[in-house]
Design a protein around this motif. Structure first.
Motif, PDB file in Angstrom:
ATOM      1  N   THR A   1      13.557  21.225  21.596  1.00  0.00           N
ATOM      2  CA  THR A   1      12.506  20.125  22.090  1.00  0.00           C
ATOM      3  C   THR A   1      12.506  19.219  20.762  1.00  0.00           C
ATOM      4  OG1 THR A   1      11.301  21.779  23.031  1.00  0.00           O
ATOM      5  CG2 THR A   1       9.986  19.776  22.496  1.00  0.00           C
ATOM      6  N   TRP A   2      12.706  19.587  19.394  1.00  0.00           N
ATOM      7  CA  TRP A   2      12.636  18.849  18.408  1.00  0.00           C
ATOM      8  C   TRP A   2      13.833  18.361  17.897  1.00  0.00           C
ATOM      9  CZ3 TRP A   2       8.317  16.515  18.190  1.00  0.00           C
ATOM     10  CH2 TRP A   2       6.790  17.278  18.574  1.00  0.00           C
ATOM     11  N   GLY A   3      14.974  18.761  18.579  1.00  0.00           N
ATOM     12  CA  GLY A   3      16.289  18.103  18.102  1.00  0.00           C
ATOM     13  C   GLY A   3      16.530  18.499  16.748  1.00  0.00           C
ATOM     14  N   VAL A   4      16.598  19.725  16.466  1.00  0.00           N
ATOM     15  CA  VAL A   4      16.973  20.340  15.177  1.00  0.00           C
ATOM     16  C   VAL A   4      18.477  20.001  14.964  1.00  0.00           C
ATOM     17  CG1 VAL A   4      16.961  22.101  13.487  1.00  0.00           C
ATOM     18  CG2 VAL A   4      15.240  22.145  15.385  1.00  0.00           C
ATOM     19  N   MET A   5      18.596  18.644  13.993  1.00  0.00           N
ATOM     20  CA  MET A   5      19.890  18.492  13.387  1.00  0.00           C
ATOM     21  C   MET A   5      20.460  19.843  12.537  1.00  0.00           C
ATOM     22  SD  MET A   5      19.129  14.619  12.481  1.00  0.00           S
ATOM     23  CE  MET A   5      20.742  14.024  11.994  1.00  0.00           C
ATOM     24  N   GLY A   6      21.675  20.189  12.576  1.00  0.00           N
ATOM     25  CA  GLY A   6      22.244  21.024  11.768  1.00  0.00           C
ATOM     26  C   GLY A   6      22.440  22.268  12.086  1.00  0.00           C
TER      27      GLY A   6
ATOM     28  N   GLU B   1      28.461  16.147  18.116  1.00  0.00           N
ATOM     29  CA  GLU B   1      27.279  15.842  17.117  1.00  0.00           C
ATOM     30  C   GLU B   1      27.564  14.419  16.895  1.00  0.00           C
ATOM     31  OE1 GLU B   1      27.692  18.554  13.725  1.00  0.00           O
ATOM     32  OE2 GLU B   1      26.818  19.729  15.270  1.00  0.00           O
ATOM     33  N   GLY B   2      26.149  13.839  16.250  1.00  0.00           N
ATOM     34  CA  GLY B   2      26.233  12.430  15.741  1.00  0.00           C
ATOM     35  C   GLY B   2      26.788  12.559  14.376  1.00  0.00           C
ATOM     36  N   ASP B   3      27.046  11.178  14.013  1.00  0.00           N
ATOM     37  CA  ASP B   3      27.716  11.094  12.517  1.00  0.00           C
ATOM     38  C   ASP B   3      26.719  11.686  11.360  1.00  0.00           C
ATOM     39  OD1 ASP B   3      26.403   8.779  13.295  1.00  0.00           O
ATOM     40  OD2 ASP B   3      27.156   7.489  11.691  1.00  0.00           O
TER      41      ASP B   3
ATOM     42  N   ASN C   1      30.560   8.645  16.415  1.00  0.00           N
ATOM     43  CA  ASN C   1      30.028   7.897  14.854  1.00  0.00           C
ATOM     44  C   ASN C   1      30.033   6.514  15.431  1.00  0.00           C
ATOM     45  OD1 ASN C   1      29.983   6.678  12.640  1.00  0.00           O
ATOM     46  ND2 ASN C   1      32.105   6.625  12.134  1.00  0.00           N
ATOM     47  N   ASN C   2      28.275   6.291  15.516  1.00  0.00           N
ATOM     48  CA  ASN C   2      27.866   4.950  15.818  1.00  0.00           C
ATOM     49  C   ASN C   2      27.612   4.294  14.384  1.00  0.00           C
ATOM     50  OD1 ASN C   2      25.785   6.575  15.229  1.00  0.00           O
ATOM     51  ND2 ASN C   2      24.488   5.784  16.913  1.00  0.00           N
ATOM     52  N   GLY C   3      28.034   4.862  13.155  1.00  0.00           N
ATOM     53  CA  GLY C   3      28.045   4.288  12.013  1.00  0.00           C
ATOM     54  C   GLY C   3      26.400   4.225  11.428  1.00  0.00           C
TER      55      GLY C   3
ATOM     56  N   GLU D   1      18.676   5.637  21.149  1.00  0.00           N
ATOM     57  CA  GLU D   1      17.306   6.271  21.581  1.00  0.00           C
ATOM     58  C   GLU D   1      16.749   7.389  20.777  1.00  0.00           C
ATOM     59  OE1 GLU D   1      16.195   5.622  24.580  1.00  0.00           O
ATOM     60  OE2 GLU D   1      14.761   6.799  23.657  1.00  0.00           O
ATOM     61  N   SER D   2      17.876   8.158  19.965  1.00  0.00           N
ATOM     62  CA  SER D   2      17.372   9.455  19.393  1.00  0.00           C
ATOM     63  C   SER D   2      16.342   8.855  18.096  1.00  0.00           C
ATOM     64  CB  SER D   2      18.394   9.906  18.367  1.00  0.00           C
ATOM     65  OG  SER D   2      18.829   9.277  17.236  1.00  0.00           O
ATOM     66  N   GLY D   3      16.243   7.431  17.771  1.00  0.00           N
ATOM     67  CA  GLY D   3      15.253   6.920  16.736  1.00  0.00           C
ATOM     68  C   GLY D   3      14.124   6.190  17.437  1.00  0.00           C
TER      69      GLY D   3
HETATM   70  C1  TPP Z   1      16.656  18.790  10.612  1.00  0.00           C
HETATM   71  C2  TPP Z   1      16.468  17.257  11.171  1.00  0.00           C
HETATM   72  N1  TPP Z   1      16.104  16.216  10.653  1.00  0.00           N
HETATM   73  C3  TPP Z   1      15.493  15.089  10.826  1.00  0.00           C
HETATM   74  C4  TPP Z   1      15.444  14.869  12.260  1.00  0.00           C
HETATM   75  C5  TPP Z   1      15.110  13.418  12.966  1.00  0.00           C
HETATM   76  N2  TPP Z   1      16.122  12.697  13.437  1.00  0.00           N
HETATM   77  C6  TPP Z   1      16.337  12.789  14.903  1.00  0.00           C
HETATM   78  S1  TPP Z   1      17.646  11.861  15.405  1.00  0.00           S
HETATM   79  C7  TPP Z   1      18.147  11.556  13.689  1.00  0.00           C
HETATM   80  C8  TPP Z   1      19.478  10.880  13.264  1.00  0.00           C
HETATM   81  C9  TPP Z   1      20.659  11.276  14.146  1.00  0.00           C
HETATM   82  O1  TPP Z   1      21.761  10.615  13.697  1.00  0.00           O
HETATM   83  P1  TPP Z   1      23.031  11.058  14.348  1.00  0.00           P
HETATM   84  O2  TPP Z   1      23.207  12.136  14.165  1.00  0.00           O
HETATM   85  O3  TPP Z   1      24.188   9.790  13.753  1.00  0.00           O
HETATM   86  O4  TPP Z   1      22.962  10.765  15.925  1.00  0.00           O
HETATM   87  P2  TPP Z   1      22.980   9.193  16.794  1.00  0.00           P
HETATM   88  O5  TPP Z   1      21.298   9.113  16.809  1.00  0.00           O
HETATM   89  O6  TPP Z   1      23.154   8.030  15.700  1.00  0.00           O
HETATM   90  O7  TPP Z   1      23.591   9.442  18.045  1.00  0.00           O
HETATM   91  C10 TPP Z   1      17.101  12.101  13.030  1.00  0.00           C
HETATM   92  C11 TPP Z   1      17.331  12.087  11.317  1.00  0.00           C
HETATM   93  C12 TPP Z   1      15.906  15.955  13.111  1.00  0.00           C
HETATM   94  N3  TPP Z   1      15.917  16.018  14.534  1.00  0.00           N
HETATM   95  N4  TPP Z   1      16.273  17.144  12.560  1.00  0.00           N
END
Ligand code: TPP
Ligand code: MG
Length: 158
Positions: A15-20, A41-43, A69-71, A143-145
């Motif tokens: 739900t909260w899109g946990v990056m990493g 994965e995003g960049d 990679n959208n920079g 969209e993600s932001g």
């Molecule tokens: C651990 C964590 N930190 C911060 C966020 C907030 N957050 C959501 S999307 C995003 C940026 C994503 O960038 P990228 O991976 O390049 O994907 P894009 O949206 O550019 O495709 C961030 C920082 C998150 N979801 N999880």
């Protein structure tokens, strides 16, 4: 955005899109199933867990990592601030695929949909560690932001 055709074949960031967590999930999925796995994965997200490429290569797992990679964080259109890159900008010209080379995996850099289809199919069929770096338009991926865009507009107007 990515349709599922079979049940129980996708792990997402919740739900909260946990990056990493992407590459950790991909490693677990490959170890558990022995099947080819794709990690999308995003960049910026790749910056959180990209060193797991070493694990993927060390165990020779059939994982294809795709870096879109959208920079940037959200996208790559942040403005320069006082002659410095804006805080959410990343390198749109980065060659993330070279990280796979460092550990003996296969690496690809693609810029078109046709290349992507060909290289992706080849990578998935190889049964090897692969990293495909896909350079897309830095204006894409807003969209993600901008999750607030999904709020009901009528409710906001009152
Ligand atoms: C651990 C964590 N930190 C911060 C966020 C907030 N957050 C959501 S999307 C995003 C940026 C994503 O960038 P990228 O991976 O390049 O994907 P894009 O949206 O550019 O495709 C961030 C920082 C998150 N979801 N999880
Ligand atoms: Mg990005």
């Amino acid at each position: 955005m990515i349709d599922m055709k079979l049940p129980r074949h996708r792990l997402d960031t919740g739900t909260w899109g946990v990056m990493g967590i992407g590459l950790g999930y991909a490693i677990a999925a490959a170890v558990e199933t022995g099947q080819p796995v794709v990690a999308l994965e995003g960049d910026s997200a790749f910056g959180f867990d990209g060193m797991e490429m070493e694990t993927i290569c060390r165990y020779q797992l059939p994982v294809t990592v795709v870096v879109v990679n959208n920079g940037g964080i959200y996208n790559g259109t942040d403005r320069q601030v006082a002659d410095q890159p804006g805080p959410t900008m990343l390198d749109a010209k980065a060659h993330y695929e070279k990280i796979a080379e460092a550990f003996g995996g296969d690496s690809y850099f693609v810029t078109t949909a046709d290349e992507m289809e060909r290289i992706f199919n080849q990578a998935m069929a190889s049964g090897r560690p692969n990293l495909i770096n896909v350079a897309i338009d830095p204006a894409m991926g807003k969209e993600s932001g901008h999750i607030g865009n999904l709020n009901p507009k009528l409710a906001l107007k009152k």
